[in-house]
Design a protein around this motif. Structure first.
Motif, PDB file in Angstrom:
ATOM      1  N   UNK A  81       7.098  -1.495 -15.619  1.00  0.00           N
ATOM      2  CA  UNK A  81       6.581  -2.659 -14.910  1.00  0.00           C
ATOM      3  C   UNK A  81       7.356  -2.864 -13.608  1.00  0.00           C
ATOM      4  N   UNK A  82       8.648  -2.623 -13.689  1.00  0.00           N
ATOM      5  CA  UNK A  82       9.467  -2.786 -12.492  1.00  0.00           C
ATOM      6  C   UNK A  82       9.280  -1.638 -11.520  1.00  0.00           C
ATOM      7  N   UNK A  83       8.978  -0.456 -12.038  1.00  0.00           N
ATOM      8  CA  UNK A  83       8.691   0.661 -11.134  1.00  0.00           C
ATOM      9  C   UNK A  83       7.422   0.349 -10.345  1.00  0.00           C
ATOM     10  N   UNK A  84       6.446  -0.221 -11.020  1.00  0.00           N
ATOM     11  CA  UNK A  84       5.223  -0.618 -10.327  1.00  0.00           C
ATOM     12  C   UNK A  84       5.574  -1.624  -9.231  1.00  0.00           C
ATOM     13  N   UNK A  85       6.415  -2.577  -9.594  1.00  0.00           N
ATOM     14  CA  UNK A  85       6.774  -3.597  -8.613  1.00  0.00           C
ATOM     15  C   UNK A  85       7.549  -2.990  -7.434  1.00  0.00           C
ATOM     16  N   UNK A  86       8.407  -2.065  -7.767  1.00  0.00           N
ATOM     17  CA  UNK A  86       9.158  -1.325  -6.755  1.00  0.00           C
ATOM     18  C   UNK A  86       8.189  -0.658  -5.773  1.00  0.00           C
ATOM     19  N   UNK A  87       7.184  -0.005  -6.311  1.00  0.00           N
ATOM     20  CA  UNK A  87       6.158   0.652  -5.497  1.00  0.00           C
ATOM     21  C   UNK A  87       5.455  -0.360  -4.598  1.00  0.00           C
ATOM     22  N   UNK A  88       5.086  -1.488  -5.187  1.00  0.00           N
ATOM     23  CA  UNK A  88       4.359  -2.486  -4.409  1.00  0.00           C
ATOM     24  C   UNK A  88       5.252  -3.057  -3.310  1.00  0.00           C
ATOM     25  N   UNK A  89       6.508  -3.264  -3.630  1.00  0.00           N
ATOM     26  CA  UNK A  89       7.413  -3.792  -2.604  1.00  0.00           C
ATOM     27  C   UNK A  89       7.556  -2.826  -1.442  1.00  0.00           C
ATOM     28  N   UNK A  90       7.620  -1.544  -1.773  1.00  0.00           N
ATOM     29  CA  UNK A  90       7.742  -0.560  -0.698  1.00  0.00           C
ATOM     30  C   UNK A  90       6.463  -0.514   0.122  1.00  0.00           C
ATOM     31  N   UNK A  91       5.330  -0.583  -0.558  1.00  0.00           N
ATOM     32  CA  UNK A  91       4.056  -0.636   0.173  1.00  0.00           C
ATOM     33  C   UNK A  91       4.037  -1.862   1.072  1.00  0.00           C
ATOM     34  N   UNK A  92       4.558  -2.945   0.552  1.00  0.00           N
ATOM     35  CA  UNK A  92       4.533  -4.196   1.297  1.00  0.00           C
ATOM     36  C   UNK A  92       5.385  -4.088   2.551  1.00  0.00           C
ATOM     37  N   UNK A  93       6.526  -3.451   2.410  1.00  0.00           N
ATOM     38  CA  UNK A  93       7.378  -3.277   3.578  1.00  0.00           C
ATOM     39  C   UNK A  93       6.729  -2.353   4.581  1.00  0.00           C
ATOM     40  N   UNK A  94       6.079  -1.341   4.063  1.00  0.00           N
ATOM     41  CA  UNK A  94       5.490  -0.345   4.958  1.00  0.00           C
ATOM     42  C   UNK A  94       4.303  -0.917   5.726  1.00  0.00           C
ATOM     43  N   UNK A  95       3.411  -1.548   5.024  1.00  0.00           N
ATOM     44  CA  UNK A  95       2.200  -2.035   5.677  1.00  0.00           C
ATOM     45  C   UNK A  95       2.409  -3.420   6.269  1.00  0.00           C
ATOM     46  N   UNK A  96       3.473  -4.102   5.887  1.00  0.00           N
ATOM     47  CA  UNK A  96       3.668  -5.455   6.364  1.00  0.00           C
ATOM     48  C   UNK A  96       2.719  -6.378   5.644  1.00  0.00           C
ATOM     49  N   UNK A  97       3.183  -7.030   4.629  1.00  0.00           N
ATOM     50  CA  UNK A  97       2.347  -7.775   3.685  1.00  0.00           C
ATOM     51  C   UNK A  97       1.058  -7.024   3.357  1.00  0.00           C
TER      52      UNK A  97
END
Lengths: 161, 971
Positions: A81-97
């Motif tokens: 679950x946290x790996x998924x969140x980790x992925x989403x956070x990185x996507x969020x940083x990359x795309x900007x929200x």
């Protein structure tokens, strides 16, 4: 190990699929059909885990998008679950929200990012900063290539004028 | 590239994605994809496709495949793309092949050569791309081809490469453990790597190795414990923190390994007590990642030889999990409880109510987990309740997979703990009735063995009672429609064997029932076979008992029907039945003894009863039998085997490069000696397995024979190499710059060159930008809402371009200034929030503030004719691409600040690697980052505004049906 990663929209549309174990095209379609049926119909307060054909599928909903990962019986669901969140956070940083739309049109970039986070079904890097740096290095190469291409074509255009 | 849309792809592609997005049904989606496939099939084979275009086609293929359609016609083009020199294209090629191909696909052989080349590349990004592909594509057969290079990469200066190389070796281990058996020392060495990422990656293969053989790694217990201790004491760089937890993913891996090492080993376990005790000390359930680590600690405690104190702490955390409101934590708590009760069953007692709550919960997942727990804690005192619950649940679900599992659990529990025969038979009936088709055949056979054998060895009466209760219940059930085939088989067998044993039912009654079964299932040959054999047994018992036998009319017609059956098995059974009826009592009794299904049948393997016959034949002059192994022609079987094995190893494909041809034409004329020399000369890669497998035989001259059979890849390679590929190469304008970019030296030297390059390129971009405002104004005059947008755009982009120039001029001062400023920023920022850049100050332009008043209303103007999308394109692309670069721009630098601040006083983990890594970053990237720094991150109206703008250009609108499309995932 993680056997596959699925991103499915609320409407059951596939946004990204990555298979770390061998599945034939037919099996893939079946897996997606079955799992989206099970996961999309689950209520909001239930567990984020589903037992499925002797495996476990961990999913989490972000806005309209479901991130699902299939793991072995012995794996730690909370970690996934946290790996998924980790992925989403990185996507969020990359795309900007990040929003679903970013992933719809930039699915190949999402793949590249996923490749820096997971490899062969395992988490390969848990530092967001290092992942970001690697993706940045690749992107800057792309940028330089684009710039040089345009500058060169400019020069050629001027010469041939 | 005028047709480029907001995301860097062509309008055509964006339209495709859009139309898929708007498809109302799966059928419509399929139709769109099918036409796209036709389109791609046609287009991709056209001659002289520019590489850029080709790249997009490949991405479109990925898209098609992702949606579940077959894109195999294009695989070869993706393979070709991996051969390209430009990293941009190569990366896309690798991405596509890793998504398309499974490890056993035929095309992989065409990629191996490229991978080999790329693994040796001096650009680490190329190596990374190749390693990612290695993990997915290299199968057992091709491992030797890349293994030496991958091992070499373990010493690569870049951490990312080392990490991926380790993961690749891990994959090799999973595919073929023997292939990396000689490399285990490398894993041990990498465990001490200075980089936490590399160390963390090494834990993966070590986990597998330890799972296979824990005893060889007991010496590492102390090291693992000390690493775990250091991690929890926050000795790792702060960048590994995740939600304020130090490197939790590494902690979890370590705990998993410790669980294996401490299993059943008191001495090893004792080393872990202190560190595990510390894990439980800071126990609060506030953060998910902490819970994940806590859960893993419980698993570890339950696996090792733990102390009572640890068990108490683990039980305490478990009870907190169970008391939590979160379903996830309850689930984990149930799982943890299941592990702990193996050590101390009493722990479950205080949680009875919580367990019952979970059992009643509407959440299926939680319910199933609870059943699993119940299964683990079943005793003869509670078996009835638990199994009844399980059966009720089993009846209520449709999931066949789980039905199978739970039914076999019911049966297992019933066999193990059944309080009475009655109950046992009833339970079995229920299970078979509702899940008969899903039950493993073994279970049915087990039951057929269990009924004759009985539970107690010396209690014949109880066994008889069991049998007659089974017969009674089966006779009751037998008439019901839709019984599963497997259940009917069991019924027929038991009725045949014991139907008349207690003389309660007459033979004709039972045979009548059996005939009914056979009639009711005309298409099920197996059931019919069981029924006929059962009938035969009953008649045989009757005959043996000396009673007169009358074949029932329906029985007669069944036998007649079966003797004309298409199934030879059924025919044979029918004829046998007729034959048995004609025999006398004594003969029948010896072929069909009553209740003898459990007697051992003696098999005379040496066929001693034929001895007399053989003797007679020999006397008459027959040749004596010679055992197969002694017969001539096959004189040495072991030799032969050895040869086969040997051949197979040398016949395999060779992947190492052939020697360069000698300058003279000698090689053409004498191929055989050349091949021999190839075998004899020690190759520079000493780890190559083929050499290891047969070092002795290499020297033998006979080896040259087999080598000639080998597939010579060098000739083939030319075919697929450059010459045939060049026709598809694009015009020089495209390929040249990419080539220069690809070389790594370029990156290092670029400091001087790039400032010019940047000037030129940004100039060119600027001219583009200057064109588009005019178009924008035009659009603005046509569609009123555009105006605020046009004001904003030019200002922000101009802003950037001027900054670019200043960066070029002040090239030398800029980076240091940036470091200083972001360092301050790094100190100020709170760890959760994305760091704000201090350079950001100039950004909120007047246009921005007006836009934020009512962004949607102003954006409405973008709706309408598709012309608009192309108008705004260039401006948005420019700013969008700048965004992407900037997002990560400051992270390396602030990373430097972070690691410096965090430097721990210990030497055990070298932090300088982080520093040097940041310093390694080449100048152009650094300066590029400062140029475009003033773009904000995180939830930000401007971001979403831009996204809306881009989206609408493409034609996607936040409609009523799917408003979430635009919502931030993390929002």
């Amino acid at each position: 190990m993680i056997h596959f990663v699925l991103l499915i929209s609320r409407q059951g549309k596939v946004r990204l699929t990555k298979w770390y174990s061998p599945y034939s095209q037919k099996e893939r379609a079946k897996v997606i059909r079955e799992l989206s049926g099970v996961i999309l119909s689950r209520g909001p307060k239930l567990c984020n885990f589903v037992e499925w054909r002797g495996f476990k599928v961990v999913y989490k909903r972000y806005a309209s998008l479901y991130f699902c990962m299939c793991i072995d019986q012995g794996d730690n669901e909370l970690e996934i679950l946290q790996i998924i969140h980790h992925f989403v956070e990185i996507l969020d940083r990359y795309f900007g929200s990040v929003c679903e739309l970013d992933l719809i049109f930039n699915f190949h970039k999402a793949y590249f990012i996923l490749d820096e986070i997971l490899i062969a079904g395992e988490l390969q890097e848990s530092s967001k900063r290092i992942v970001a740096r690697l993706i940045d290095a690749q992107d800057s190469l792309v940028e330089i290539a684009k710039e040089q291409a345009s500058s060169l074509s400019n020069m050629i255009a001027q010469v041939t004028k | 590239m005028g047709s480029q849309g907001g995301w860097g792809q062509s309008k055509e592609f964006l339209d495709l994605v859009k139309s898929i997005g708007e498809a109302r049904s799966k059928a419509e989606e399929d139709r769109i994809v099918m036409s796209e496939i036709e389109n791609l099939k046609r287009r991709i084979t056209e001659p002289d496709i520019p590489k850029r275009k080709m790249k997009e086609y490949i991405i479109r293929l990925v898209y098609v495949e992702m949606l579940g359609h077959d894109a195999s016609f294009g695989y070869i083009h993706a393979v070709k793309m991996t051969h390209d020199d430009s990293l941009l294209l190569k990366r896309t090629g690798y991405l596509a092949v890793t998504l398309f191909l499974n490890e056993n696909h035929d095309l992989i052989i065409l990629i191996v050569n490229t991978i080999q080349k790329d693994l040796k590349s001096d650009n680490y990004l190329v190596v990374c791309a190749a390693l990612t592909a290695v993990c997915k594509l290299i199968n057992e057969e091709t491992i030797p081809a890349v293994l030496p290079q991958v091992v070499e990469l373990l010493g690569h200066p870049k951490e990312a490469v080392k990490r991926k190389a380790i993961m690749a070796l891990h994959r090799f281990y999973q595919r073929a453990p023997s292939s990396v058996a000689h490399l285990i020392s490398n894993f041990r060495k990498r465990l001490c790597d200075n980089d936490p990422g590399v160390m963390g990656a090494t834990l993966c293969p070590l986990f597998d190795l330890i799972a296979a053989d824990a005893n060889s790694y007991k010496d590492l217990v102390v090291s693992f414990v000390s690493i775990l201790k250091q991690v929890t004491e926050r000795r790792l760089p702060k960048s590994y923190d995740y939600h304020q937890m130090p490197a939790p993913f590494i902690q979890i891996r370590l705990l998993k390994i410790l669980a294996l090492l401490g299993n059943g080993d008191k001495q090893a376990s004792e080393h872990m007590y202190i560190v595990l005790g510390d894990m439980f000390r800071k126990c609060d359930l506030s953060s998910n990642i902490r819970n994940a680590v806590l859960y893993e600690s419980i698993c570890c405690v339950s696996s090792i030889n733990c102390s009572t104190k640890l068990l108490e702490s683990a039980a305490e955390v478990t009870s907190q999990f169970l008391k939590s409101d979160s379903h996830n934590l309850k689930y984990m708590g149930i799982d943890a409880l299941g592990r702990l009760i193996k050590i101390n069953p009493e722990i479950a007692e205080e949680h009875q109510l919580a367990v019952i709550d979970c059992l009643e919960d509407p959440d299926d997942t939680l319910k199933r987990k609870t059943f699993e727990l119940l299964y683990k804690m079943t005793k003869s005192s509670n078996v009835e309740v638990i199994v009844d619950r399980m059966i009720d649940y089993m009846i209520s679900i449709n999931d066949n997979h789980y039905k199978t599992e739970i039914s076999s659990r019911c049966i297992e529990l019933a066999e193990q703990f059944a309080p009475s025969n009655q109950w046992f038979i009833q339970t079995m009936n229920k299970v078979f009735e509702h899940a008969g088709d899903l039950v493993n055949v073994k279970v049915a056979h087990n039951l057929m063995r269990l009924i004759p054998e009985g539970f107690g060895e010396d209690n014949e009466g109880a066994d008889n009672q069991l049998r007659s209760s089974a017969v009674e219940s089966y006779l009751r059930i037998i008439g019901e429609p839709k019984l599963p085939s497997l259940f009917l088989q069991v019924i027929c067998w038991v009725l045949g064997e014991y139907g008349t044993a207690d003389r309660k039912f007459s033979a004709s009654y039972i045979t009548g029932k059996l005939c009914d079964v056979a009639e009711a299932h005309p298409s099920d040959d197996i059931v019919k076979a069981y029924a006929v054999t059962a009938i035969m047994k009953i008649y045989a018992f009757e005959i043996a008992a000396g009673r007169k036998v009358e074949l029932l009319p329906e029985c007669q017609s069944l036998v007649d029907e079966l003797s004309a059956s298409h199934s030879t098995d059924l025919q044979q059974r029918a004829y046998e039945l007729q034959a048995v009826l004609g025999l006398d009592a004594r003969a029948v009794e010896s072929i069909m003894p009553s209740d003898a299904s459990c007697e051992d049948i003696e098999v005379d393997k040496s066929l001693s009863f034929l001895d007399g016959y053989v003797q007679e034949a020999l006397v008459k002059g027959a040749r004596p039998y010679i055992p197969e192994s002694e017969r001539s022609g096959m004189s040495n079987i072991s030799n032969f085997r050895g040869q086969v094995h040997h051949d197979s190893s040398t016949h395999g494909l060779r992947f190492e490069a052939y020697e360069l041809p000698k300058p003279s034409g000698a090689s053409r004329i004498q191929p055989a000696p050349l091949a021999a020399s190839k075998e004899l000369v020690p190759v520079s890669e000493p780890t190559y397995p083929q050499e290891i497998l047969q070092p002795a035989s290499v020297s033998s001259v006979s080896e040259t024979g087999p080598t000639e059979f080998k597939l010579r890849l060098d000739g083939i390679q030319k075919k697929w190499g450059r010459p045939t590929y060049s026709p598809t190469a694009p015009s020089t304008s495209n390929s040249n710059p990419q080539k220069t970019v690809n070389g790594a030296p370029q990156l290092v030297v670029q400091g001087a060159v790039s400032s010019q390059a940047h000037d030129v390129s940004y100039d060119s971009r600027k001219t583009k930008v200057e064109v588009s405002p005019e178009k924008q104004k035009l659009a603005a005059s046509l569609f009123g809402g555009w105006s605020s947008k046009t004001e904003k755009r030019p200002t922000s982009t101009n802003h950037k371009t001027t900054r670019v120039h200043s960066a070029a001029v002040e090239k030398s001062q800029m980076p240091t200034a940036a470091v200083a400023s972001t360092e301050q920023a790094a100190e100020k920022e709170s760890p959760q929030q994305p760091p704000l850049n201090l350079l950001d100050l100039g950004d909120p332009t007047p246009g921005d503030s007006t836009a934020s008043i009512d962004p949607f209303k102003q954006l409405e103007g973008l709706l309408g004719p598709s012309d608009v999308s192309s108008v705004g394109n260039s401006a948005v692309t420019a700013s969008k691409s700048a965004d992407i670069m900037s997002l990560y721009a400051e992270s390396p630098i602030s990373g430097l600040g972070g690691t410096v601040a965090n430097m721990a006083p210990t030497n055990s983990i070298n932090l300088t690697s982080g520093v040097s890594n940041a310093a390694n970053r080449n100048v152009p990237v650094g300066s590029a980052s400062t140029q475009v720094a003033p773009v904000k991150k995180g939830p930000n109206p401007q971001d979403s505004l831009e996204k809306h703008a881009v989206a609408r250009q493409v034609g996607v609108t936040p409609s009523v049906t799917n408003p979430n499309l635009f919502r931030d995932l993390l929002g």
